[in-house]
Design a protein around this motif. Structure first.
Motif, PDB file in Angstrom:
ATOM      1  N   SER A 170      -0.744  -9.025 -18.803  1.00 41.75           N
ATOM      2  CA  SER A 170       0.499  -9.699 -18.981  1.00 41.75           C
ATOM      3  C   SER A 170       1.554  -8.500 -19.112  1.00 41.75           C
ATOM      4  CB  SER A 170       0.238 -10.468 -20.370  1.00 41.75           C
ATOM      5  OG  SER A 170      -0.511 -11.589 -20.510  1.00 41.75           O
ATOM      6  N   VAL A 171       0.870  -7.168 -19.459  1.00 42.97           N
ATOM      7  CA  VAL A 171       1.873  -6.209 -19.614  1.00 42.97           C
ATOM      8  C   VAL A 171       2.344  -5.828 -18.272  1.00 42.97           C
ATOM      9  CG1 VAL A 171       2.051  -3.739 -19.892  1.00 42.97           C
ATOM     10  CG2 VAL A 171       1.327  -5.257 -21.747  1.00 42.97           C
ATOM     11  N   ILE A 172       1.241  -5.817 -17.247  1.00 45.26           N
ATOM     12  CA  ILE A 172       1.798  -5.335 -16.006  1.00 45.26           C
ATOM     13  C   ILE A 172       2.648  -6.770 -15.329  1.00 45.26           C
ATOM     14  CG2 ILE A 172       0.687  -4.998 -13.623  1.00 45.26           C
ATOM     15  CD1 ILE A 172       0.271  -2.854 -15.624  1.00 45.26           C
ATOM     16  N   THR A 173       2.316  -7.953 -15.574  1.00 42.72           N
ATOM     17  CA  THR A 173       3.207  -8.938 -15.120  1.00 42.72           C
ATOM     18  C   THR A 173       4.601  -8.764 -15.658  1.00 42.72           C
ATOM     19  OG1 THR A 173       1.128 -10.318 -14.918  1.00 42.72           O
ATOM     20  CG2 THR A 173       3.372 -11.506 -15.041  1.00 42.72           C
ATOM     21  N   LEU A 174       4.673  -8.315 -16.834  1.00 45.34           N
ATOM     22  CA  LEU A 174       6.005  -8.190 -17.332  1.00 45.34           C
ATOM     23  C   LEU A 174       6.703  -6.954 -16.609  1.00 45.34           C
ATOM     24  CD1 LEU A 174       8.187  -8.603 -19.518  1.00 45.34           C
ATOM     25  CD2 LEU A 174       6.729  -6.955 -21.139  1.00 45.34           C
ATOM     26  N   LEU A 223       3.378   3.683 -16.946  1.00 42.72           N
ATOM     27  CA  LEU A 223       4.267   2.275 -16.610  1.00 42.72           C
ATOM     28  C   LEU A 223       5.429   2.612 -16.138  1.00 42.72           C
ATOM     29  CD1 LEU A 223       3.409   0.006 -19.663  1.00 42.72           C
ATOM     30  CD2 LEU A 223       2.568  -0.079 -17.421  1.00 42.72           C
ATOM     31  N   GLU A 224       6.234   3.577 -16.454  1.00 37.32           N
ATOM     32  CA  GLU A 224       7.696   3.790 -15.953  1.00 37.32           C
ATOM     33  C   GLU A 224       7.483   4.217 -14.495  1.00 37.32           C
ATOM     34  OE1 GLU A 224      11.364   6.952 -17.060  1.00 37.32           O
ATOM     35  OE2 GLU A 224       9.842   6.256 -18.412  1.00 37.32           O
ATOM     36  N   GLN A 225       6.464   5.067 -14.201  1.00 36.82           N
ATOM     37  CA  GLN A 225       6.040   5.549 -12.703  1.00 36.82           C
ATOM     38  C   GLN A 225       5.860   4.323 -11.819  1.00 36.82           C
ATOM     39  OE1 GLN A 225       2.916   5.589 -11.480  1.00 36.82           O
ATOM     40  NE2 GLN A 225       3.693   6.351  -9.233  1.00 36.82           N
ATOM     41  N   ILE A 226       5.047   3.314 -12.609  1.00 37.37           N
ATOM     42  CA  ILE A 226       4.871   2.210 -11.756  1.00 37.37           C
ATOM     43  C   ILE A 226       6.046   1.211 -11.282  1.00 37.37           C
ATOM     44  CG2 ILE A 226       3.595  -0.299 -11.975  1.00 37.37           C
ATOM     45  CD1 ILE A 226       1.265   1.334 -13.618  1.00 37.37           C
ATOM     46  N   GLY A 238       0.856  -1.317  -0.152  1.00 32.84           N
ATOM     47  CA  GLY A 238       0.175   0.029   0.126  1.00 32.84           C
ATOM     48  C   GLY A 238       0.807   1.132  -0.025  1.00 32.84           C
ATOM     49  N   GLU A 239       2.231   1.278   0.275  1.00 30.62           N
ATOM     50  CA  GLU A 239       3.096   2.271   0.267  1.00 30.62           C
ATOM     51  C   GLU A 239       3.221   2.984  -1.204  1.00 30.62           C
ATOM     52  OE1 GLU A 239       6.649   1.307   1.819  1.00 30.62           O
ATOM     53  OE2 GLU A 239       5.726   0.625   3.948  1.00 30.62           O
ATOM     54  N   THR A 240       3.119   2.158  -2.399  1.00 29.43           N
ATOM     55  CA  THR A 240       3.579   2.631  -3.663  1.00 29.43           C
ATOM     56  C   THR A 240       2.321   3.878  -3.986  1.00 29.43           C
ATOM     57  OG1 THR A 240       1.841   1.232  -4.738  1.00 29.43           O
ATOM     58  CG2 THR A 240       4.304   0.559  -4.555  1.00 29.43           C
ATOM     59  N   ALA A 241       2.914   5.013  -4.543  1.00 33.49           N
ATOM     60  CA  ALA A 241       2.191   6.174  -4.971  1.00 33.49           C
ATOM     61  C   ALA A 241       1.359   5.805  -6.289  1.00 33.49           C
ATOM     62  CB  ALA A 241       3.016   7.260  -5.210  1.00 33.49           C
ATOM     63  N   ASP A 298      -5.367  -2.530  -9.275  1.00 28.96           N
ATOM     64  CA  ASP A 298      -6.181  -1.977 -10.134  1.00 28.96           C
ATOM     65  C   ASP A 298      -5.730  -0.794 -10.890  1.00 28.96           C
ATOM     66  OD1 ASP A 298      -9.363  -1.574 -10.687  1.00 28.96           O
ATOM     67  OD2 ASP A 298      -8.538   0.240  -9.885  1.00 28.96           O
ATOM     68  N   TYR A 299      -4.894  -0.115  -9.907  1.00 34.89           N
ATOM     69  CA  TYR A 299      -4.423   1.357 -10.452  1.00 34.89           C
ATOM     70  C   TYR A 299      -3.413   0.873 -11.664  1.00 34.89           C
ATOM     71  CZ  TYR A 299      -0.914   5.256 -10.495  1.00 34.89           C
ATOM     72  OH  TYR A 299      -0.297   6.271 -10.888  1.00 34.89           O
ATOM     73  N   GLU A 300      -2.480  -0.142 -11.296  1.00 36.23           N
ATOM     74  CA  GLU A 300      -1.456  -0.592 -12.348  1.00 36.23           C
ATOM     75  C   GLU A 300      -2.211  -0.898 -13.596  1.00 36.23           C
ATOM     76  OE1 GLU A 300       1.827  -1.841  -9.527  1.00 36.23           O
ATOM     77  OE2 GLU A 300       0.964  -3.538 -10.146  1.00 36.23           O
ATOM     78  N   LEU A 301      -3.488  -1.512 -13.674  1.00 39.30           N
ATOM     79  CA  LEU A 301      -3.957  -2.029 -15.087  1.00 39.30           C
ATOM     80  C   LEU A 301      -4.549  -0.693 -15.518  1.00 39.30           C
ATOM     81  CD1 LEU A 301      -6.150  -5.168 -13.749  1.00 39.30           C
ATOM     82  CD2 LEU A 301      -4.146  -4.960 -15.438  1.00 39.30           C
ATOM     83  N   ARG A 302      -5.123   0.076 -14.764  1.00 38.72           N
ATOM     84  CA  ARG A 302      -5.444   1.283 -15.313  1.00 38.72           C
ATOM     85  C   ARG A 302      -4.560   2.250 -16.272  1.00 38.72           C
ATOM     86  NH1 ARG A 302      -7.158   4.983 -11.829  1.00 38.72           N
ATOM     87  NH2 ARG A 302      -6.870   3.631  -9.685  1.00 38.72           N
ATOM     88  N   ALA A 303      -3.260   1.761 -15.930  1.00 38.46           N
ATOM     89  CA  ALA A 303      -2.249   2.537 -16.702  1.00 38.46           C
ATOM     90  C   ALA A 303      -2.150   2.113 -18.270  1.00 38.46           C
ATOM     91  CB  ALA A 303      -0.780   2.221 -16.154  1.00 38.46           C
TER      92      ALA A 303
END
Length: 253
Positions: free
Chosen positions: A158-162, A104-107, A88-91, A140-145
């Motif tokens: 798959s992109v988020i997993t990568l 994606l770079e921010q993630i 939960g610490e990730t911005a 959820d946040y990462e997928l919305r990227a």
């Protein structure tokens, strides 16, 4: 390797989602699930997962071990909440410049920083994610990227997993490099100085010309045989380049 989800599923989920929580008993030091979890994270950060135990957490809090069980069923359930808490610490900023690539770079950078803050996360298997609110919100946040850029739902996952898988590997290299001196008693410079006389006698440039040329160039550029930061930066851009090929292929021609 540690695994999440080893505790009782009902108790673990209730603790993760705080569907039930006992108040501290009268006359006892004031405790809560959050305070216990924070103490457990501090133990893991300072001493590693091998040192984590209910007794060690109680010692850090200055209470008796049995008092923790009023709030936490056991170590497996506590471990699940530790994981959910640090994830939960990730911005999660909503406005990130650079389109999907910038997002994606921010993630990637948030995950990189998270692993460096909590190296013990690298010892946790990723195959069984913690089903807590922070992990769910992070996913959820990462997928919305990458939502709405032409990818299928499977491709989005798959992109988020990568991305997260690349960061996990890069961070492991960074942590191992950082721990090398304390574990071996030698700095990188001392290690290379000790091996250089023997290496020069067996690894002649005429025998291994490509390795000699490239190794020298990399060493001069990085001022080291290996730079975790360079490996992360270079690799991240190449992963993003590959994703860009996929995204472009989905555009109407």
């Amino acid at each position: 390797m540690e695994y999440s989800g080893k505790g009782d599923p009902a108790r673990s989920l209730a603790l993760l989602w705080r569907t039930s929580e006992r108040a501290s008993r009268k006359g006892k030091p004031e405790l809560s699930v959050d305070r216990i979890v924070r103490a457990a994270i501090e133990v893991a950060d300072a001493e590693g997962l091998q040192a984590l135990s209910m007794r060690r957490v109680a010692e850090r809090l200055g209470v008796g071990t049995m008092s923790l069980y009023t709030y936490v069923p056991g170590k497996p359930e506590l471990f699940d909440v530790m994981l959910d808490t640090v994830y939960g610490e990730t911005a999660k900023p909503e406005d990130v410049p650079g389109g999907w690539r910038g997002r994606l770079e921010q993630i990637a950078r948030e995950n990189w920083a998270l692993y460096l803050r909590h190296p013990w996360l690298l010892q946790v298997a990723a195959s069984r994610p913690v089903l807590g609110p922070n992990v769910t919100a992070k996913y959820d946040y990462e997928l919305r990227a990458v939502d709405g850029i032409g990818l299928t739902d499977l491709e989005m996952d798959s992109v988020i997993t990568l991305i997260t898988g690349f960061v996990h590997g890069a961070a492991r290299g960074a942590v191992e490099a950082a721990q090398a001196e304390s574990q071996t008693g030698m700095t990188d410079e001392q290690w290379w100085a000790a091996h250089a006389p023997f290496l020069s006698r067996i690894a002649h440039a005429d025998r291994f010309p490509t390795a000699s040329r490239v190794g020298q160039a990399a060493g001069e550029a990085l001022n080291a045989a290996y730079s975790p930061e360079h490996a992360f930066e270079f690799g991240l851009q190449r992963v993003l380049d590959g994703i860009e090929v996929l995204v472009n292929s989905r555009r109407p021609r």
